[in-house]
Design a protein around this motif. Structure first.
Motif, short mmCIF file in Angstrom:
data_model
loop_
_atom_site.label_atom_id
_atom_site.label_comp_id
_atom_site.label_asym_id
_atom_site.label_seq_id
_atom_site.Cartn_x
_atom_site.Cartn_y
_atom_site.Cartn_z
N TRP A 38 0.83 -1.21 0.00
CA TRP A 38 0.00 0.00 0.00
C TRP A 38 0.87 1.26 0.00
O TRP A 38 0.61 2.20 -0.75
CB TRP A 38 -0.93 0.00 1.21
N HIS A 39 1.89 1.29 0.87
CA HIS A 39 2.75 2.47 0.96
C HIS A 39 3.38 2.81 -0.38
O HIS A 39 3.31 3.95 -0.85
CB HIS A 39 3.85 2.25 2.00
N HIS A 40 3.99 1.81 -1.01
CA HIS A 40 4.69 2.08 -2.26
C HIS A 40 3.72 2.38 -3.41
O HIS A 40 4.03 3.20 -4.28
CB HIS A 40 5.64 0.93 -2.60
N LEU A 41 2.55 1.74 -3.41
CA LEU A 41 1.56 2.07 -4.44
C LEU A 41 1.08 3.51 -4.28
O LEU A 41 0.95 4.25 -5.26
CB LEU A 41 0.35 1.14 -4.36
N GLU A 42 0.83 3.92 -3.04
CA GLU A 42 0.38 5.29 -2.81
C GLU A 42 1.45 6.29 -3.22
O GLU A 42 1.15 7.31 -3.85
CB GLU A 42 -0.01 5.47 -1.34
N GLN A 43 2.70 6.01 -2.88
CA GLN A 43 3.79 6.92 -3.26
C GLN A 43 3.95 6.97 -4.78
O GLN A 43 4.18 8.04 -5.35
CB GLN A 43 5.09 6.50 -2.59
N ALA A 44 3.83 5.84 -5.43
CA ALA A 44 3.92 5.81 -6.90
C ALA A 44 2.77 6.59 -7.52
O ALA A 44 2.96 7.33 -8.49
CB ALA A 44 3.93 4.37 -7.40
N ALA A 45 1.57 6.42 -6.97
CA ALA A 45 0.40 7.14 -7.50
C ALA A 45 0.57 8.64 -7.31
O ALA A 45 0.27 9.43 -8.22
CB ALA A 45 -0.87 6.65 -6.81
N ILE A 46 1.04 9.06 -6.14
CA ILE A 46 1.30 10.48 -5.90
C ILE A 46 2.30 11.01 -6.92
O ILE A 46 2.19 12.14 -7.38
CB ILE A 46 1.81 10.70 -4.45
N GLY A 47 3.26 10.16 -7.28
CA GLY A 47 4.26 10.54 -8.27
C GLY A 47 3.77 10.49 -9.71
O GLY A 47 4.51 10.77 -10.64
#
Length: 102
Positions: A38-47
């Motif tokens: 979840w953390h990395h998906l959210e960070q990727a989406a924000i990016g």
């Protein structure tokens, strides 16, 4: 590989965050960890990573948060008109046919 992806993600690389989410989801080279997915998906989406948005939509749908899933799909341009208007909706068999990750 995990070290390089982690370093790139630390520098804000959305692709590295997305790749890390997949690694943690599949347990490739790391122990499976849903929190890190979840953390990395959210960070990727924000990016701005579109596949990360799509995968977040799928996870939100699986967890019963359809409204959040639809927001992610709208961002991707994947949320379209209801079936009566010729479109598909998240959770339909048609959506799963074209987006098998959901």
């Amino acid at each position: 590989a995990i070290e390089y992806y982690t370093r790139a993600a630390g520098l804000g690389d959305a692709g590295a965050h997305f790749d890390l989410s997949r690694m943690y989801q599949e347990g490739k080279g790391v122990e499976m960890n849903e929190k890190k997915v979840w953390h990395h998906l959210e960070q990727a989406a924000i990016g701005g990573h579109p596949k990360a948005r799509h995968n977040l939509a799928c996870l939100e749908e699986i967890n019963g948060r359809r409204a959040r899933a639809m927001k992610h799909l709208r961002w991707c341009g994947l949320a379209v008109a209801p079936p009566l208007l010729g479109g598909v909706v998240l959770g339909s068999n048609t959506h799963r046919l074209y987006h098998p990750g959901c």
